[in-house]
Scaffold this active site. Structure first.
Site: not given
Length: 406
Positions: A38, A40, A333
């Site tokens: 695929d 997108d 983080e």
């Protein structure tokens, strides 16, 4: 001469290749010979661009895009996605009017859509090993061509490209995948489909193909029950599970990345770093980094950190929601691998991210989480001594931060 189990044990003892073969057979999910991708949300970070354009578009009608309708448009045809937005936001437009206004704004940005992490690596690897590839997207053929034009080598890598306007029904109908198999003159069952959306996964399975899902929506992995495998990102794809040539680019348990950069003042985080985990993190605000957060998948990374007036340090960093604590927002983080005597909130921190260790994971206990974090630290510390990573310690981005503050 020994026969039966004893003979097998003897053979394994003298022939390690048999042991390796049996190990591969146990992990092999299905033998495939081609891949259908695929576009997108799988290869391109289209969702991030669409969200930004929708924000600007909806403001004109006094509406605010907050992403809650994203599941209704991901993987859909342009007409279906437009109809969903018009209905959910109560816009005074028909679907056709929405498309006529919205798509010119979107088309202007096609050339700026970035490849998702791991996309170039995957395409180049499959092409280099002569694995037949097709591209199958609900987007129109002309839009597909425009989107991939600026990505070097992509168009030439695909033996077939099928757009949603070239079949009677788009995904979740299997027609688009069956058409791709037909154009490659291969049996549908010999393909592995890689998809980010539920309609795409449904279409792939209906076509009789193996499907790996790489969900593009946050915290949606549990919905992809029909996929043969669900992974966090293309960086985690293990092609050998499908009988395809394995990637050979990991080094000392790490995957080298094209370096990327992020920086800002250190802020107070969730208050659990030192208190709960015993690990003082130097948190960065997610504000202003929405593009980076949407582009880079949740996981554990590493690299170098430049801290104003202090120096450059090794760094390991998590991006994501930390499933054990179930963050409501995607967070950055970093953990600077150095013992500091005091807090340094407000100081400028610049990061050069050079490699990837593993996807984000959940843990059954706090002890298991802490043990894994320390394992990540050891991997990062060793890897950053390798020339391939060590050279970035002198990256100007780190030095600029230091020079400006001194």
């Amino acid at each position: 001469m020994a026969h039966g189990p004893l003979a097998q044990i003897s053979a394994m003892a003298i022939n390690p290749k048999i042991l390796l073969s049996m190990s591969v057979e146990r992990t092999l999910k299905k033998l495939v010979s081609g891949v259908i991708l695929d576009l997108d949300g799988t290869l391109l970070n289209t969702d991030g661009v669409v969200s930004e354009i929708l924000k600007a578009f909806l403001v004109k009608y006094g509406k605010q895009w907050d992403g809650r309708e994203a599941p209704k448009i991901v993987g859909k045809t342009p007409t279906e996605a437009a109809a969903a937005v018009v209905e959910d936001y109560g816009l005074p437009l028909s679907t056709d009017e929405f498309l006529s206004q919205f798509y010119p704004m979107l088309s202007d940005q096609w050339r700026n859509i970035k490849a998702l992490p791991g996309a170039n690596r995957l395409i180049n690897h499959l092409r280099g090993h002569g694995v037949p590839m097709a591209l199958a997207s609900n987007s129109s053929r002309s839009n597909i061509e425009t989107k991939i034009f600026h990505h070097q080598g992509w168009k030439e890598s695909f033996s077939a490209i099928v757009g949603g306007d070239e079949v009677k029904a788009g995904k979740p109908s299997p027609e688009i995948f069956l058409e791709a198999a037909k154009r490659l003159n291969m049996d549908p069952s010999s393909f592995l489909v890689i998809e980010d959306s539920i309609p795409g996964v449904t279409a792939g399975k209906a076509a009789g193909m193996a499907v790996v899902a790489v969900p593009s929506l946050a915290k949606q992995s549990h919905l992809y029950t029909s996929a043969d495998e669900v992974i966090t990102s293309l960086l985690d794809l293990q092609l050998e599970k499908w009988g395809l040539p394995a990637f050979q680019d990991r080094i000392e348990g790490t995957l080298p990345l094209e370096p990327w950069y992020i920086g800002g003042p250190v802020i107070k985080g969730f208050g659990r770093g030192s208190k709960v985990l015993g690990i003082p993190t130097a948190n960065l605000s997610p504000e202003g980094y929405s593009a980076i957060l949407s582009e880079h998948p949740a996981g554990v990374y590493f690299g170098w950190a430049g801290l104003s007036a202090r120096g450059v340090y090794k760094m390991v960093m998590s991006i994501g929601w930390n499933p054990y604590f179930n963050n409501t927002e995607k967070a950055i983080e970093p953990w600077l691998l150095h013992d500091f005597n005091e807090d340094f909130y407000g100081e400028e921190l610049h990061l050069v991210v050079v490699g990837y260790i593993r996807p984000e994971a959940n843990f059954s206990s706090l002890e298991a989480l802490i043990a894994k974090i320390h394992e990540d630290r050891k991997i990062a510390e060793r890897a950053l001594e390798l020339p391939q990573y060590l050279k970035y310690k002198d990256d100007p981005y780190l030095k600029i931060s230091l020079h400006q503050d001194n």
